[in-house]
Design an enzyme around this catalytic site. Sequence first.
Site, PDB file in Angstrom:
ATOM      1  CG  ASP A  57       1.446 -16.057   2.852  1.00  0.00           C
ATOM      2  OD1 ASP A  57       2.396 -15.600   2.402  1.00  0.00           O
ATOM      3  OD2 ASP A  57       0.483 -16.329   2.039  1.00  0.00           O
TER       4      ASP A  57
HETATM    5  P1  NAP Z   1       2.155 -20.348   1.341  1.00  0.00           P
HETATM    6  O1  NAP Z   1       2.235 -19.172   2.305  1.00  0.00           O
HETATM    7  O2  NAP Z   1       1.422 -20.598   0.351  1.00  0.00           O
HETATM    8  O3  NAP Z   1       3.653 -20.813   1.493  1.00  0.00           O
HETATM    9  C1  NAP Z   1       4.170 -22.016   1.036  1.00  0.00           C
HETATM   10  C2  NAP Z   1       5.724 -22.344   0.869  1.00  0.00           C
HETATM   11  O4  NAP Z   1       5.943 -23.609   0.409  1.00  0.00           O
HETATM   12  C3  NAP Z   1       6.302 -21.228  -0.518  1.00  0.00           C
HETATM   13  O5  NAP Z   1       6.890 -20.268   0.168  1.00  0.00           O
HETATM   14  C4  NAP Z   1       7.081 -22.099  -1.083  1.00  0.00           C
HETATM   15  O6  NAP Z   1       8.434 -21.789  -1.189  1.00  0.00           O
HETATM   16  C5  NAP Z   1       7.271 -23.561  -0.193  1.00  0.00           C
HETATM   17  N1  NAP Z   1       7.153 -24.740  -0.911  1.00  0.00           N
HETATM   18  C6  NAP Z   1       6.222 -25.009  -1.961  1.00  0.00           C
HETATM   19  N2  NAP Z   1       6.714 -26.299  -2.627  1.00  0.00           N
HETATM   20  C7  NAP Z   1       7.667 -26.853  -1.594  1.00  0.00           C
HETATM   21  C8  NAP Z   1       8.289 -28.034  -1.384  1.00  0.00           C
HETATM   22  N3  NAP Z   1       7.990 -28.993  -2.389  1.00  0.00           N
HETATM   23  N4  NAP Z   1       9.159 -28.248  -0.564  1.00  0.00           N
HETATM   24  C9  NAP Z   1       9.430 -27.291   0.411  1.00  0.00           C
HETATM   25  N5  NAP Z   1       9.002 -26.054   0.359  1.00  0.00           N
HETATM   26  C10 NAP Z   1       7.860 -25.816  -0.871  1.00  0.00           C
HETATM   27  O7  NAP Z   1       1.710 -21.518   2.562  1.00  0.00           O
HETATM   28  P2  NAP Z   1       1.054 -21.553   4.121  1.00  0.00           P
HETATM   29  O8  NAP Z   1       2.165 -21.006   4.990  1.00  0.00           O
HETATM   30  O9  NAP Z   1       0.581 -22.979   4.320  1.00  0.00           O
HETATM   31  O10 NAP Z   1      -0.186 -20.374   4.031  1.00  0.00           O
HETATM   32  C11 NAP Z   1      -1.360 -20.798   3.285  1.00  0.00           C
HETATM   33  C12 NAP Z   1      -1.830 -19.609   2.432  1.00  0.00           C
HETATM   34  O11 NAP Z   1      -2.843 -20.019   1.890  1.00  0.00           O
HETATM   35  C13 NAP Z   1      -2.131 -18.450   3.593  1.00  0.00           C
HETATM   36  O12 NAP Z   1      -1.793 -17.245   2.802  1.00  0.00           O
HETATM   37  C14 NAP Z   1      -3.775 -18.648   3.514  1.00  0.00           C
HETATM   38  O13 NAP Z   1      -4.467 -17.392   3.527  1.00  0.00           O
HETATM   39  C15 NAP Z   1      -4.020 -19.100   1.900  1.00  0.00           C
HETATM   40  N6  NAP Z   1      -5.284 -19.874   1.797  1.00  0.00           N
HETATM   41  C16 NAP Z   1      -5.561 -20.912   2.593  1.00  0.00           C
HETATM   42  C17 NAP Z   1      -6.609 -21.611   2.662  1.00  0.00           C
HETATM   43  C18 NAP Z   1      -6.949 -22.780   3.388  1.00  0.00           C
HETATM   44  O14 NAP Z   1      -8.218 -22.952   3.569  1.00  0.00           O
HETATM   45  N7  NAP Z   1      -6.171 -23.353   3.987  1.00  0.00           N
HETATM   46  C19 NAP Z   1      -7.553 -21.243   1.488  1.00  0.00           C
HETATM   47  C20 NAP Z   1      -7.397 -20.141   0.717  1.00  0.00           C
HETATM   48  C21 NAP Z   1      -6.141 -19.478   1.007  1.00  0.00           C
HETATM   49  P3  NAP Z   1       9.416 -22.345  -2.215  1.00  0.00           P
HETATM   50  O15 NAP Z   1       8.900 -22.102  -3.737  1.00  0.00           O
HETATM   51  O16 NAP Z   1      10.466 -21.483  -2.032  1.00  0.00           O
HETATM   52  O17 NAP Z   1       9.770 -23.670  -2.075  1.00  0.00           O
END
Ligand code: NAP
Length: 468
Positions: free
Chosen positions: A395
């Site tokens: 994301d």
């Molecule tokens: P993300 O959008 O959750 O994407 C994570 C990606 O990692 C997934 O597409 C997944 O694809 C891949 N993945 C999972 N396990 C893996 C592994 N073992 N090896 C390689 N890839 C792996 O992560 P992000 O880009 O960090 O975004 C964070 C999201 O969380 C945002 O939408 C944010 O708004 C939300 N959020 C964050 C917080 C905060 O405080 N940080 C709080 C609440 C919400 P595959 O399944 O294909 O591997």
Amino acid sequence: MDILVQLAYLVASFAFIFSLRALTRPESARNGYRLAIIGMAIAVVATLLHEGLSYEWIAAGLIIGALVGYPLGMFVPMTAMPERIAFSHAFGALAATLVGVGEFMQVKSFSHLAHDPFRMGALSFEVLFGALTVTGSLMAFGKLAAILPGRPLTYPLQNFSNLAFLASGAGCLVYLVLASAGLVPMHAEVFYAMVGIGTMVGILMVIPIGGADMPVVISLLNSYAGLAACATGFALDNTILIVAGALDGASGFILSIAMSKAMNRSFANVIFGAFGAVDQTAAVGGAGGITGEMHPISAEDAALRLAYAERVIFVPGYGLAVSQAQHQVRELADVIEKRGGSVIFAIHPVAGRMPGHMNVLLAEAGVPYDKLLDMDEVNPKFAETDVVVVVGANDVVNPAARTNKGSPIYGMPILTVSDARSVIVLKRGQGAGFSGIENELFFDPKTSMLYGDARKSLTTLTSEVKSA
Ligand code: NAP
């Protein structure tokens, strides 16, 4: 003695304030923690100097607390940190609530609370907010740990009935204050009804919120627990509780707002919008516009690109935390640098599942702080970068946030990796990110997909780059 205790509280208060300041930067965060620990130790020792304490009970509490706290701190994995924090908030709030109830029960005649409406108000506030934080935090824990259904549960007039419940709790509080002022008769039942209402509000408040958005709620509940502790300080006439509670309440509130902003949500939407409910039509809209296919790459080819790149940026995301690949990403960065390439890390404020998630992981692996660049600092650098390696992020690099008005993440600031000359994405398969939508970056002709667990892919890449 009292002067000494108050002086110690003053020193502890300064330690807390400076520790919060130090926690705002990765390079000073460790010292910030140390300072907070010292401040807390001073505050605890000073409190123990008060006369008339029952040390046996305190020792028993310390032992039980340590037995529960040590495994929570040592053995819970980083990926489970949000639910662990929710769980500890429930404990903190339970402590504040029990202190409030104990204080109320202590003198059955309420003589010590009669003619002291301010103290009664503080006590009631402590119990109301404490009780709702206990159940709210337990609900958040249950949703994050998948013990409870993570999806938002909504029903008609939900916000209205929640507000009505909260208003009735506030009504009890006002009644108790009036009773304490001698204007209406004191009824203990009103106090206990208020505890019950607080408990209910905590549950009802979290029901409409999706499990995936729980970190913002946890931060807000942290703020409530701080406010409850602050009120406890007023009720017990304890300065350090007032200061620490106010700092906790304010910083939790600021963090909730910052997180909502970074996720492009208004604060009102966070509280009342049944957030976490992915708008299915928007989600489909987000995926629907994407055409073409993803381009897989072998580890050998990806390694060759990295071996001869001058400028490389790593973009870590939630997948890095899942695969615990922080040490492997650092090793790869070291190998690239040894070959003469320059490497930096791009940190999105909400990458992962809690604020600072990526900073903590990379710091644990010993990545120098000056290599961790915030979004605003790093975004202009992508255009002059040869290879961006996206490690389990989705994301936070999704261009739909800029281009697709129908997308649930539209408006969220993102890392503009598509400006780079080429992008290599490390992920296991075609899984969506947190928001559940497709990512057009993965279909971009300049993007290559290296499928597999991030840790394994990084280990392979490191040995391939070494031998390139
Ligand atoms: P993300 O959008 O959750 O994407 C994570 C990606 O990692 C997934 O597409 C997944 O694809 C891949 N993945 C999972 N396990 C893996 C592994 N073992 N090896 C390689 N890839 C792996 O992560 P992000 O880009 O960090 O975004 C964070 C999201 O969380 C945002 O939408 C944010 O708004 C939300 N959020 C964050 C917080 C905060 O405080 N940080 C709080 C609440 C919400 P595959 O399944 O294909 O591997």
